[in-house]
Design an enzyme around this catalytic site. Structure first.
Site, PDB file in Angstrom:
ATOM      1  N   ASN A 175     -12.459  -7.605   9.551  1.00 35.90           N
ATOM      2  CA  ASN A 175     -13.397  -8.616   8.641  1.00 35.90           C
ATOM      3  C   ASN A 175     -12.728  -9.882   9.035  1.00 35.90           C
ATOM      4  OD1 ASN A 175     -15.224  -6.766   7.790  1.00 35.90           O
ATOM      5  ND2 ASN A 175     -13.529  -6.087   5.827  1.00 35.90           N
ATOM      6  N   ARG A 229      -2.516   3.636   3.569  1.00 40.72           N
ATOM      7  CA  ARG A 229      -3.981   3.855   3.213  1.00 40.72           C
ATOM      8  C   ARG A 229      -4.424   2.928   2.418  1.00 40.72           C
ATOM      9  NH1 ARG A 229      -4.381   9.045   4.673  1.00 40.72           N
ATOM     10  NH2 ARG A 229      -2.453  10.069   4.905  1.00 40.72           N
ATOM     11  N   HIS A 236      -5.957  -7.435   9.764  1.00 39.68           N
ATOM     12  CA  HIS A 236      -5.698  -5.926   9.818  1.00 39.68           C
ATOM     13  C   HIS A 236      -7.126  -5.366  10.343  1.00 39.68           C
ATOM     14  CE1 HIS A 236      -7.285  -7.629   6.122  1.00 39.68           C
ATOM     15  NE2 HIS A 236      -8.226  -6.789   5.888  1.00 39.68           N
ATOM     16  N   ILE A 272      -6.110   1.085  -0.748  1.00 39.28           N
ATOM     17  CA  ILE A 272      -5.944   1.318  -2.039  1.00 39.28           C
ATOM     18  C   ILE A 272      -7.192   1.793  -2.493  1.00 39.28           C
ATOM     19  CG2 ILE A 272      -6.281  -0.793  -3.145  1.00 39.28           C
ATOM     20  CD1 ILE A 272      -3.979  -0.292  -4.830  1.00 39.28           C
TER      21      ILE A 272
HETATM   22  P1  5GP Z   1     -10.630  -7.007   3.673  1.00 39.80           P
HETATM   23  O1  5GP Z   1     -11.558  -6.942   2.671  1.00 39.80           O
HETATM   24  O2  5GP Z   1      -9.499  -8.133   3.746  1.00 39.80           O
HETATM   25  O3  5GP Z   1     -11.030  -6.773   5.133  1.00 39.80           O
HETATM   26  O4  5GP Z   1      -9.651  -5.523   3.650  1.00 39.80           O
HETATM   27  C1  5GP Z   1      -8.635  -5.620   2.447  1.00 39.80           C
HETATM   28  C2  5GP Z   1      -8.342  -4.156   2.115  1.00 39.80           C
HETATM   29  O5  5GP Z   1      -7.274  -4.192   1.705  1.00 39.80           O
HETATM   30  C3  5GP Z   1      -9.425  -3.800   1.171  1.00 39.80           C
HETATM   31  O6  5GP Z   1     -10.027  -2.563   1.692  1.00 39.80           O
HETATM   32  C4  5GP Z   1      -8.323  -3.321  -0.112  1.00 39.80           C
HETATM   33  O7  5GP Z   1      -8.958  -2.243  -0.704  1.00 39.80           O
HETATM   34  C5  5GP Z   1      -7.274  -3.112   0.547  1.00 39.80           C
HETATM   35  N1  5GP Z   1      -6.097  -3.650  -0.390  1.00 39.80           N
HETATM   36  C6  5GP Z   1      -6.167  -4.726  -1.338  1.00 39.80           C
HETATM   37  N2  5GP Z   1      -5.031  -4.786  -2.135  1.00 39.80           N
HETATM   38  C7  5GP Z   1      -4.252  -3.576  -1.542  1.00 39.80           C
HETATM   39  C8  5GP Z   1      -2.928  -3.183  -1.998  1.00 39.80           C
HETATM   40  O8  5GP Z   1      -2.334  -3.644  -2.903  1.00 39.80           O
HETATM   41  N3  5GP Z   1      -2.592  -1.905  -1.262  1.00 39.80           N
HETATM   42  C9  5GP Z   1      -3.374  -1.481  -0.363  1.00 39.80           C
HETATM   43  N4  5GP Z   1      -2.904  -0.140   0.082  1.00 39.80           N
HETATM   44  N5  5GP Z   1      -4.592  -1.638  -0.078  1.00 39.80           N
HETATM   45  C10 5GP Z   1      -5.021  -2.920  -0.597  1.00 39.80           C
END
Ligand code: 5GP
Length: 113
Positions: free
Chosen positions: A85, A27, A98, A29
């Site tokens: 992204n 999930r 991801h 965060i």
């Molecule tokens: P991006 O912005 O790279 O597409 O997505 C990264 C995602 O990782 C964000 O939605 C952010 O909330 C999530 N995220 C960042 N740090 C953590 C963490 O330590 N644990 C979890 N479960 N999600 C994280």
């Protein structure tokens, strides 16, 4: 090493909902929808740009795992959104690829505020 690698290695906690030999899902965060799960390959790729043309199965595995999770959780028919992204204009903040799975409510048209 990113925060997601630390989650894969169990060095920091996460709410893990699925794992197999290739993919881990946990999930987000900071959820942006009632359901917000991240599907991450165990193989290292910083961005989608780094996935070689001869290894498309990496991305397919993420999508298939997300669809299976949607079916198992019972929201596949209502629907969901998957997003990946890439780099700064795409809003990427963690540099291990991801797939975001967003669901649990009507999400509106993509790109509208
Ligand atoms: P991006 O912005 O790279 O597409 O997505 C990264 C995602 O990782 C964000 O939605 C952010 O909330 C999530 N995220 C960042 N740090 C953590 C963490 O330590 N644990 C979890 N479960 N999600 C994280």
């Amino acid at each position: 090493m990113t925060i997601f690698h630390k989650i894969i290695r169990r060095e920091i906690p996460a709410d893990i909902v699925f794992e197999d030999d290739h993919v881990i899902a946990f999930r987000d965060i900071a959820p942006q929808a009632p359901v917000h799960v991240l599907f991450v390959p165990k193989q290292d790729f910083a961005t989608l740009n780094d996935v070689p043309a001869e290894s498309p199965e990496i991305v397919g595995r993420l999508a298939v795992a997300a669809a299976r999770y949607a079916r198992e959780q019972g929201f596949a028919e209502d629907g969901y959104r998957i997003v990946m992204n890439c780099n700064s204009d795409g809003g990427q903040t963690v540099f291990q690829i991801h797939l975001h799975l967003l669901a649990g409510a009507p999400l509106g048209r993509f790109g509208t505020p």
